[in-house]
Design a protein around this motif. Structure first.
Motif, PDB file in Angstrom:
ATOM      1  N   THR A 122      -2.675 -70.739  19.701  1.00  0.00           N
ATOM      2  CA  THR A 122      -1.971 -70.613  18.432  1.00  0.00           C
ATOM      3  C   THR A 122      -2.712 -69.639  17.534  1.00  0.00           C
ATOM      4  OG1 THR A 122      -1.095 -71.839  16.538  1.00  0.00           O
ATOM      5  CG2 THR A 122      -3.228 -72.539  17.375  1.00  0.00           C
ATOM      6  N   ASN A 123      -1.994 -68.988  16.615  1.00  0.00           N
ATOM      7  CA  ASN A 123      -2.697 -68.120  15.674  1.00  0.00           C
ATOM      8  C   ASN A 123      -3.347 -68.990  14.597  1.00  0.00           C
ATOM      9  OD1 ASN A 123      -1.194 -67.730  12.839  1.00  0.00           O
ATOM     10  ND2 ASN A 123       0.374 -67.998  14.414  1.00  0.00           N
ATOM     11  N   LEU A 124      -4.334 -68.434  13.930  1.00  0.00           N
ATOM     12  CA  LEU A 124      -5.182 -69.229  13.048  1.00  0.00           C
ATOM     13  C   LEU A 124      -4.392 -69.886  11.920  1.00  0.00           C
ATOM     14  CD1 LEU A 124      -7.986 -70.220  12.342  1.00  0.00           C
ATOM     15  CD2 LEU A 124      -8.366 -68.083  11.085  1.00  0.00           C
ATOM     16  N   HIS A 125      -3.479 -69.136  11.296  1.00  0.00           N
ATOM     17  CA  HIS A 125      -2.746 -69.709  10.172  1.00  0.00           C
ATOM     18  C   HIS A 125      -1.760 -70.788  10.627  1.00  0.00           C
ATOM     19  CE1 HIS A 125      -4.224 -66.051   8.068  1.00  0.00           C
ATOM     20  NE2 HIS A 125      -4.358 -66.925   7.094  1.00  0.00           N
ATOM     21  N   ALA A 126      -1.208 -70.655  11.821  1.00  0.00           N
ATOM     22  CA  ALA A 126      -0.345 -71.713  12.344  1.00  0.00           C
ATOM     23  C   ALA A 126      -1.158 -72.974  12.601  1.00  0.00           C
ATOM     24  CB  ALA A 126       0.348 -71.246  13.622  1.00  0.00           C
ATOM     25  N   TRP A 127      -2.383 -72.808  13.125  1.00  0.00           N
ATOM     26  CA  TRP A 127      -3.243 -73.972  13.340  1.00  0.00           C
ATOM     27  C   TRP A 127      -3.536 -74.660  12.012  1.00  0.00           C
ATOM     28  CZ3 TRP A 127      -7.689 -76.104  11.613  1.00  0.00           C
ATOM     29  CH2 TRP A 127      -8.247 -77.134  12.374  1.00  0.00           C
ATOM     30  N   VAL A 128      -3.837 -73.860  10.994  1.00  0.00           N
ATOM     31  CA  VAL A 128      -4.158 -74.419   9.681  1.00  0.00           C
ATOM     32  C   VAL A 128      -2.962 -75.172   9.113  1.00  0.00           C
ATOM     33  CG1 VAL A 128      -4.648 -73.800   7.278  1.00  0.00           C
ATOM     34  CG2 VAL A 128      -5.989 -72.784   9.130  1.00  0.00           C
ATOM     35  N   ARG A 129      -1.770 -74.595   9.206  1.00  0.00           N
ATOM     36  CA  ARG A 129      -0.569 -75.276   8.707  1.00  0.00           C
ATOM     37  C   ARG A 129      -0.398 -76.636   9.389  1.00  0.00           C
ATOM     38  NH1 ARG A 129       3.950 -72.462   6.399  1.00  0.00           N
ATOM     39  NH2 ARG A 129       3.516 -70.279   5.890  1.00  0.00           N
ATOM     40  N   GLY A 130      -0.543 -76.655  10.723  1.00  0.00           N
ATOM     41  CA  GLY A 130      -0.399 -77.901  11.455  1.00  0.00           C
ATOM     42  C   GLY A 130      -1.453 -78.920  11.058  1.00  0.00           C
ATOM     43  N   PHE A 131      -2.677 -78.455  10.889  1.00  0.00           N
ATOM     44  CA  PHE A 131      -3.770 -79.351  10.503  1.00  0.00           C
ATOM     45  C   PHE A 131      -3.531 -79.950   9.127  1.00  0.00           C
ATOM     46  CE2 PHE A 131      -7.813 -79.602   8.114  1.00  0.00           C
ATOM     47  CZ  PHE A 131      -8.381 -80.689   8.775  1.00  0.00           C
ATOM     48  N   LEU A 132      -3.153 -79.105   8.162  1.00  0.00           N
ATOM     49  CA  LEU A 132      -2.911 -79.602   6.808  1.00  0.00           C
ATOM     50  C   LEU A 132      -1.730 -80.575   6.784  1.00  0.00           C
ATOM     51  CD1 LEU A 132      -3.459 -76.329   4.727  1.00  0.00           C
ATOM     52  CD2 LEU A 132      -5.010 -78.283   4.936  1.00  0.00           C
ATOM     53  N   ALA A 133      -0.698 -80.288   7.579  1.00  0.00           N
ATOM     54  CA  ALA A 133       0.448 -81.196   7.641  1.00  0.00           C
ATOM     55  C   ALA A 133       0.026 -82.560   8.181  1.00  0.00           C
ATOM     56  CB  ALA A 133       1.550 -80.589   8.503  1.00  0.00           C
ATOM     57  N   GLN A 134      -0.838 -82.569   9.199  1.00  0.00           N
ATOM     58  CA  GLN A 134      -1.327 -83.832   9.761  1.00  0.00           C
ATOM     59  C   GLN A 134      -2.104 -84.632   8.726  1.00  0.00           C
ATOM     60  OE1 GLN A 134      -3.639 -82.733  13.163  1.00  0.00           O
ATOM     61  NE2 GLN A 134      -1.860 -82.340  14.473  1.00  0.00           N
ATOM     62  N   HIS A 181      -2.002 -66.898   2.087  1.00  0.00           N
ATOM     63  CA  HIS A 181      -2.626 -67.273   3.359  1.00  0.00           C
ATOM     64  C   HIS A 181      -4.114 -67.578   3.197  1.00  0.00           C
ATOM     65  CE1 HIS A 181       1.116 -65.411   4.858  1.00  0.00           C
ATOM     66  NE2 HIS A 181       0.986 -66.298   5.823  1.00  0.00           N
ATOM     67  N   ASN A 182      -4.770 -66.934   2.264  1.00  0.00           N
ATOM     68  CA  ASN A 182      -6.177 -67.263   2.019  1.00  0.00           C
ATOM     69  C   ASN A 182      -6.323 -68.676   1.472  1.00  0.00           C
ATOM     70  OD1 ASN A 182      -7.858 -64.860   2.642  1.00  0.00           O
ATOM     71  ND2 ASN A 182      -6.467 -63.865   1.208  1.00  0.00           N
ATOM     72  N   ASP A 183      -5.365 -69.107   0.657  1.00  0.00           N
ATOM     73  CA  ASP A 183      -5.417 -70.463   0.122  1.00  0.00           C
ATOM     74  C   ASP A 183      -5.353 -71.498   1.241  1.00  0.00           C
ATOM     75  OD1 ASP A 183      -5.506 -69.536  -2.522  1.00  0.00           O
ATOM     76  OD2 ASP A 183      -3.318 -69.472  -2.668  1.00  0.00           O
ATOM     77  N   LEU A 184      -4.557 -71.229   2.273  1.00  0.00           N
ATOM     78  CA  LEU A 184      -4.473 -72.157   3.401  1.00  0.00           C
ATOM     79  C   LEU A 184      -5.832 -72.331   4.061  1.00  0.00           C
ATOM     80  CD1 LEU A 184      -1.153 -71.171   5.233  1.00  0.00           C
ATOM     81  CD2 LEU A 184      -1.484 -72.707   3.318  1.00  0.00           C
ATOM     82  N   ILE A 185      -6.532 -71.217   4.274  1.00  0.00           N
ATOM     83  CA  ILE A 185      -7.853 -71.277   4.898  1.00  0.00           C
ATOM     84  C   ILE A 185      -8.806 -72.103   4.035  1.00  0.00           C
ATOM     85  CG2 ILE A 185      -9.830 -69.913   5.659  1.00  0.00           C
ATOM     86  CD1 ILE A 185      -7.408 -69.511   7.432  1.00  0.00           C
ATOM     87  N   THR A 186      -8.765 -71.871   2.719  1.00  0.00           N
ATOM     88  CA  THR A 186      -9.651 -72.592   1.806  1.00  0.00           C
ATOM     89  C   THR A 186      -9.360 -74.090   1.812  1.00  0.00           C
ATOM     90  OG1 THR A 186      -9.831 -70.658   0.376  1.00  0.00           O
ATOM     91  CG2 THR A 186     -10.404 -72.784  -0.589  1.00  0.00           C
ATOM     92  N   LEU A 187      -8.077 -74.460   1.780  1.00  0.00           N
ATOM     93  CA  LEU A 187      -7.707 -75.871   1.802  1.00  0.00           C
ATOM     94  C   LEU A 187      -8.155 -76.551   3.100  1.00  0.00           C
ATOM     95  CD1 LEU A 187      -4.102 -75.663   0.293  1.00  0.00           C
ATOM     96  CD2 LEU A 187      -6.086 -76.773  -0.761  1.00  0.00           C
ATOM     97  N   ALA A 188      -7.988 -75.853   4.220  1.00  0.00           N
ATOM     98  CA  ALA A 188      -8.393 -76.422   5.509  1.00  0.00           C
ATOM     99  C   ALA A 188      -9.906 -76.600   5.571  1.00  0.00           C
ATOM    100  CB  ALA A 188      -7.914 -75.528   6.645  1.00  0.00           C
TER     101      ALA A 188
END
Length: 644
Positions: free
Chosen positions: A286-298, A393-400
């Motif tokens: 998976t690409n990094l941002h897709a992984w982050v989205r899935g992780f945050l959703a979990q 997209h940077n915010d997603l990385i920071t939140l994760a």
């Protein structure tokens, strides 16, 4: 097999009779399996059978099968082996066959398949082997899995004969076929399957062969994060995929393959499924941002990412700063990259930190007062995002990163492999380090600074990822034919990322070429003539259109090309929808979407620009051109369209 139904029945009958004569007393399952495998020797496969097959269970495979689809160690057993037994079988197979040479490369231990054939098949519980029922044996001979030609099969088989003491070689001939003279390899006598392997997938022998240096990297043990770098076409991703299989065989935990490019993991997942079908469910692609989205959703963390609205908020912020910052650099894209790739991408948290920051990779020098102006733009942009409830997209990385800092992964990965790391932000790299955790062989970073297609730069040490003594450099180009490689070398693709950790990197100019031949052509003309020229070259392609891609720097430059191709009846597929599946369609996309991919033929469309550009933009364009050119294996067409 390219035989009539009657001839196939005769071959199968001969195989059954030979098995009965050579191994009397075999049980039903081993007798049927051996006869089914033996029948394929009439189509160029090679079979080595253990002398005591059918008797007491011995260490090692019952059968070694070598052919256009690869090298298989086959065990016939009523019960599936446990993890320790499977590892012992794999060690035996690798000890017997790995390291067999072919030209500059050798048979990779990670290129050997372990197959267990039982009464019911079923899935291996540990991912060490492919479990098949008798009726599923045709999966080993699928045409879409063929990648070795007859010369390669013969080379492996001849060497294997000297290594497989205690095994005997068995074969049957097709009706009417004379015995093959030893050592004589005539392309006219290739079977249909061998022609498919030799012609349709000429570069896919990486599934079985690796250069000894590549093989060493695959199996080396690293006591911390490691890095693979090297110019385009040197097999960095190939090594990464083989290493994933190697590491997966040493663990039962999941593994992660990720990258910045959204579509690239889907393509590499298909490649990995061909290399290691038994591990298809163990490795997450998976690409990094897709992984982050899935992780945050979990974790129940809501995010709101909308690219169009994000651009709108930046443009609104830019209006209030255009007058002062536009005097330094009139392009708003430059300042958007400054906010995205430098301030947020590097995790700059305060003006004081920004004032101290060395803006690696950015050619426009900023003094303290000018940085304060940029910081004000950044603050306005952030406020607009917050007011709209938006995240970029940077915010997603920071939140994760924040969430992982509070509570780690419920099931850690055995290893994390990140490809094309030169285009991942510094914050993204820090997140990858956190995801992987500490310990030997946990994190592998793969990339090449010369192929960076986004602005800005960093060193791995900036992300807190020390790789001293664990950096590998690949130098031999296996992808591009010599003529294509020579064309690509003309681009002055300098970079500020060096070898990703500060040392002098290896440029494409210094790469060794492993493949002779190839063909390149250039075209230059008015923009109005480009569609007709493109259609003409597509109609005269020396390779199938489905293995060809049209690449440009910007999507808007491709739309006229797409319309012309469709009008000419050429089916096209955007690269963002490409998954590696062969579909007969011409691929079309930007250089950013083409990152990490390769095609037999590539048609690059360049629009000549005469506006003045700074050093940074010129270097970035040079790197993008190099990436576009090196996507081609056999044939490269470079079209330059000029405005009237």
């Amino acid at each position: 097999m390219n035989l009539s139904a009657h001839a196939r029945r005769q071959v199968q009958q001969r195989a059954t009779e030979l098995v009965g004569g050579e191994f009397p007393g075999l049980g039903a399952l081993p007798r049927q399996v051996l006869a089914a495998l033996l029948a394929h020797t009439a189509a160029g496969w090679r079979l080595f059978v253990r002398e005591g097959f059918g008797g007491a269970r011995e260490a090692g495979a019952d059968v070694f099968l070598i052919g256009p689809g690869g090298v298989f160690a086959v065990v016939v057993d009523e019960r599936l082996p446990d993890l320790d037994a499977a590892r012992a079988l794999m060690r035996h197979a690798q000890h017997r066959l790995s390291g067999i040479g072919y030209g500059l490369r050798t048979l990779a231990g990670s290129g050997i398949h372990l197959v267990v054939v039982g009464p019911n098949g079923g899935r291996s519980t540990n991912g060490m082997y492919l479990s098949l029922a008798l009726t599923e044996l045709p999966r080993l001979f699928r045409r879409d899995a063929l990648h070795l030609d007859r010369r390669q099969v013969e080379s492996i088989s001849e060497a294997a004969a000297g290594r497989l003491a205690g095994y005997r070689r068995l074969s049957v001939r097709a009706p009417g076929r004379e015995p093959e003279p030893t050592g004589l390899l005539d392309v006219r006598e290739l079977t249909e399957d061998q022609v498919a392997a030799a012609q349709q997938r000429p570069f896919d022998s990486w599934l079985t062969f690796l250069h000894p240096h590549q093989q060493a990297v695959v199996t080396r043990r690293y006591n911390g994060p490691a890095r693979i770098s090297g110019p385009a076409g040197t097999g960095k991703t190939v090594v990464a995929l083989h290493r994933l299989r190697h590491l997966a065989r040493r663990s039962t935990d999941p593994l992660l393959f990720t990258t910045f490019v959204r579509t690239l993991p889907l393509v590499h997942q298909r490649s990995f499924e061909r290399l290691a079908p038994e591990l298809a469910d163990r490795v997450e692609f998976t690409n990094l941002h897709a992984w982050v989205r899935g992780f945050l959703a979990q974790r129940g963390i809501h995010v709101n990412v909308h690219s169009g609205q994000i651009r709108t908020q930046f443009n609104l912020a830019w209006r209030g700063h255009r007058e002062v910052l536009g005097a330094l650099e009139p392009r708003p894209e430059y300042w958007r990259d400054e906010v995205d790739r430098v301030i947020k991408g590097r995790g700059v948290e305060s003006l004081a930190d920004y004032l101290r920051l060395s803006r690696r990779g950015r050619s426009l020098r900023l003094d303290a007062n000018q940085k304060r102006l940029v910081w004000a733009l950044y603050q306005d942009y952030e406020k607009l995002l917050q007011d709209k409830g938006l995240h970029d997209h940077n915010d997603l990385i920071t939140l994760a990163a924040q969430e992982l800092g509070g509570k780690g992964l419920e099931r850690p990965y055995a290893a994390v492999v990140a490809d094309e790391v030169q285009d991942i932000s510094l914050q993204g790299l820090r997140l990858l380090r956190t995801i992987a955790g500490d310990g030997p062989d946990r994190l592998l970073l793969v990339g090449d600074g010369q192929q960076q297609v986004y602005p800005g730069g960093w060193r791995l040490s900036d992300a807190g990822i020390p790789i001293q003594g664990r950096g590998e450099v690949l130098r031999v180009n296996y992808r591009n034919r010599a003529e294509v490689l020579e064309f690509a070398r003309r681009f002055d693709a300098t970079n500020q990322v060096d070898d990703l950790d500060g040392a002098v990197g290896i440029a494409l100019q210094e790469a060794e070429s492993a493949n002779s031949g190839g063909r390149t052509e250039s075209w230059r003309g008015p923009v109005a003539d480009l569609p007709a020229a493109l259609v003409e070259v597509v109609r005269g392609l020396p390779v199938p259109v489905g293995r060809t891609a049209v690449i440009a720097l910007h999507r808007r430059e491709l739309e006229a090309c797409r319309d012309a191709l469709r009008a000419a009846g050429v089916p096209v597929l955007w690269l963002e929808d490409y998954t590696g599946q062969e579909d007969g369609k011409l691929k079309i996309g930007t250089v950013h979407r083409a990152k990490g991919l390769d095609f037999q033929a590539v048609l690059v469309v360049q629009f000549a620009r005469h506006e003045a550009v700074d050093e940074e933009a010129r270097e970035l364009r040079g790197r993008q051109h190099l990436v576009a050119a090196t996507r081609a294996r056999d044939y490269l067409w470079w079209g330059t369209a000029e405005s009237a």
